[in-house]
Design a protein around this motif. Structure first.
Motif, PDB file in Angstrom:
ATOM      1  N   TRP A  11       0.853  -1.179   0.000  1.00 36.42           N
ATOM      2  CA  TRP A  11       0.000   0.000   0.000  1.00 36.42           C
ATOM      3  C   TRP A  11       0.886   1.224   0.000  1.00 36.42           C
ATOM      4  CZ3 TRP A  11      -5.008  -0.560  -0.896  1.00 36.42           C
ATOM      5  CH2 TRP A  11      -5.538  -1.828  -0.727  1.00 36.42           C
ATOM      6  N   VAL A  12       0.647   2.051  -0.988  1.00 30.95           N
ATOM      7  CA  VAL A  12       1.454   3.259  -1.129  1.00 30.95           C
ATOM      8  C   VAL A  12       0.567   4.450  -0.833  1.00 30.95           C
ATOM      9  CG1 VAL A  12       2.824   4.620  -2.732  1.00 30.95           C
ATOM     10  CG2 VAL A  12       2.831   2.124  -2.885  1.00 30.95           C
ATOM     11  N   ARG A  13       1.062   5.317   0.031  1.00 21.13           N
ATOM     12  CA  ARG A  13       0.302   6.523   0.371  1.00 21.13           C
ATOM     13  C   ARG A  13       0.864   7.670  -0.454  1.00 21.13           C
ATOM     14  NH1 ARG A  13      -3.144   8.257   4.606  1.00 21.13           N
ATOM     15  NH2 ARG A  13      -3.177   6.087   5.173  1.00 21.13           N
ATOM     16  N   SER A  14      -0.020   8.296  -1.178  1.00 19.34           N
ATOM     17  CA  SER A  14       0.402   9.424  -1.991  1.00 19.34           C
ATOM     18  C   SER A  14       0.301  10.705  -1.176  1.00 19.34           C
ATOM     19  CB  SER A  14      -0.453   9.511  -3.257  1.00 19.34           C
ATOM     20  OG  SER A  14      -1.784   9.789  -2.890  1.00 19.34           O
ATOM     21  N   ARG A  40      -5.562   9.390  -0.302  1.00 23.30           N
ATOM     22  CA  ARG A  40      -5.920   8.065  -0.793  1.00 23.30           C
ATOM     23  C   ARG A  40      -4.750   7.091  -0.675  1.00 23.30           C
ATOM     24  NH1 ARG A  40      -8.862   8.864  -6.503  1.00 23.30           N
ATOM     25  NH2 ARG A  40     -10.560  10.149  -5.825  1.00 23.30           N
ATOM     26  N   ASP A  41      -5.105   5.778  -0.552  1.00 24.68           N
ATOM     27  CA  ASP A  41      -4.103   4.714  -0.580  1.00 24.68           C
ATOM     28  C   ASP A  41      -4.197   3.989  -1.922  1.00 24.68           C
ATOM     29  OD1 ASP A  41      -3.271   5.242   1.964  1.00 24.68           O
ATOM     30  OD2 ASP A  41      -4.669   3.824   2.871  1.00 24.68           O
ATOM     31  N   TYR A  42      -3.035   3.665  -2.533  1.00 22.92           N
ATOM     32  CA  TYR A  42      -2.981   2.962  -3.813  1.00 22.92           C
ATOM     33  C   TYR A  42      -2.318   1.612  -3.614  1.00 22.92           C
ATOM     34  CZ  TYR A  42      -4.028   7.425  -6.001  1.00 22.92           C
ATOM     35  OH  TYR A  42      -4.627   8.585  -6.369  1.00 22.92           O
ATOM     36  N   ALA A  43      -2.894   0.575  -4.258  1.00 18.20           N
ATOM     37  CA  ALA A  43      -2.287  -0.752  -4.210  1.00 18.20           C
ATOM     38  C   ALA A  43      -1.255  -0.851  -5.332  1.00 18.20           C
ATOM     39  CB  ALA A  43      -3.328  -1.831  -4.374  1.00 18.20           C
ATOM     40  N   ALA A  44      -0.094  -1.450  -5.078  1.00 15.10           N
ATOM     41  CA  ALA A  44       0.971  -1.572  -6.076  1.00 15.10           C
ATOM     42  C   ALA A  44       1.644  -2.925  -5.924  1.00 15.10           C
ATOM     43  CB  ALA A  44       1.979  -0.450  -5.899  1.00 15.10           C
TER      44      ALA A  44
END
Length: 156
Positions: free
Chosen positions: A4-7, A11-15
């Motif tokens: 999980w990457v926090r921008s 929002r949290d983005y899955a990578a």
């Protein structure tokens, strides 16, 4: 495993991790290698089949040339016809070198047609006529042989 990457926003983005991407790429390369190898092998087999079929047709032409000759067992020879013989040794006709009709390859495929006759029986007289075509497969360089054989009784 997903990370999980926090921008900068909320929002949290899955990578995917780098290891997962590399493993997926390696699997894709292995599958595509199998597909391309299968295609190349099928193409080689189709080309061999095409050339072998042309050689078999050429052998049949040589056999028909032999079958069209007159058989006069009283004469020593008939000019272009097969000589009369009662021996069991082969009478070798003049070899004929030509090229096979293989339209898709684009290059001439040379072959040699050898024709033979054997006398099988003295009574009744019977000939074994044999047409042998020798050709070389250009992709592998191996020499192959196609053979056509028939029996013939004298013309009455």
């Amino acid at each position: 495993m997903k990370t999980w990457v926090r921008s900068a926003g909320s929002r949290d983005y899955a990578a995917f991790t780098l290891v997962e991407v590399l493993i997926a790429f390696a699997l894709m390369v292995m599958v595509l290698t199998g597909v391309f190898y299968s295609y190349a092998e099928a193409n080689r087999i189709a080309e061999f089949s095409e050339m072998s079929l042309a050689a078999q047709s050429y052998a049949a032409q040589g056999l028909e040339r032999l079958r069209s000759f007159q058989w006069d067992d009283e004469a020593v020879t008939n000019g272009i016809a097969l000589p009369a013989t009662n021996s069991s040794t082969a009478q070798i006709m003049a070899p004929l070198t030509d090229f096979l009709d293989v339209p898709q390859s684009g290059a001439f495929l040379y072959c040699t047609n050898y024709t033979y006759e054997f006398t099988n029986e003295a009574s009744p007289p019977l000939w074994e006529l044999k047409s042998v075509v020798v050709w070389k497969f250009p992709l592998t360089g191996k020499t192959y042989t196609n053979i056509d054989i028939t029996l013939r009784a004298p013309d009455e």
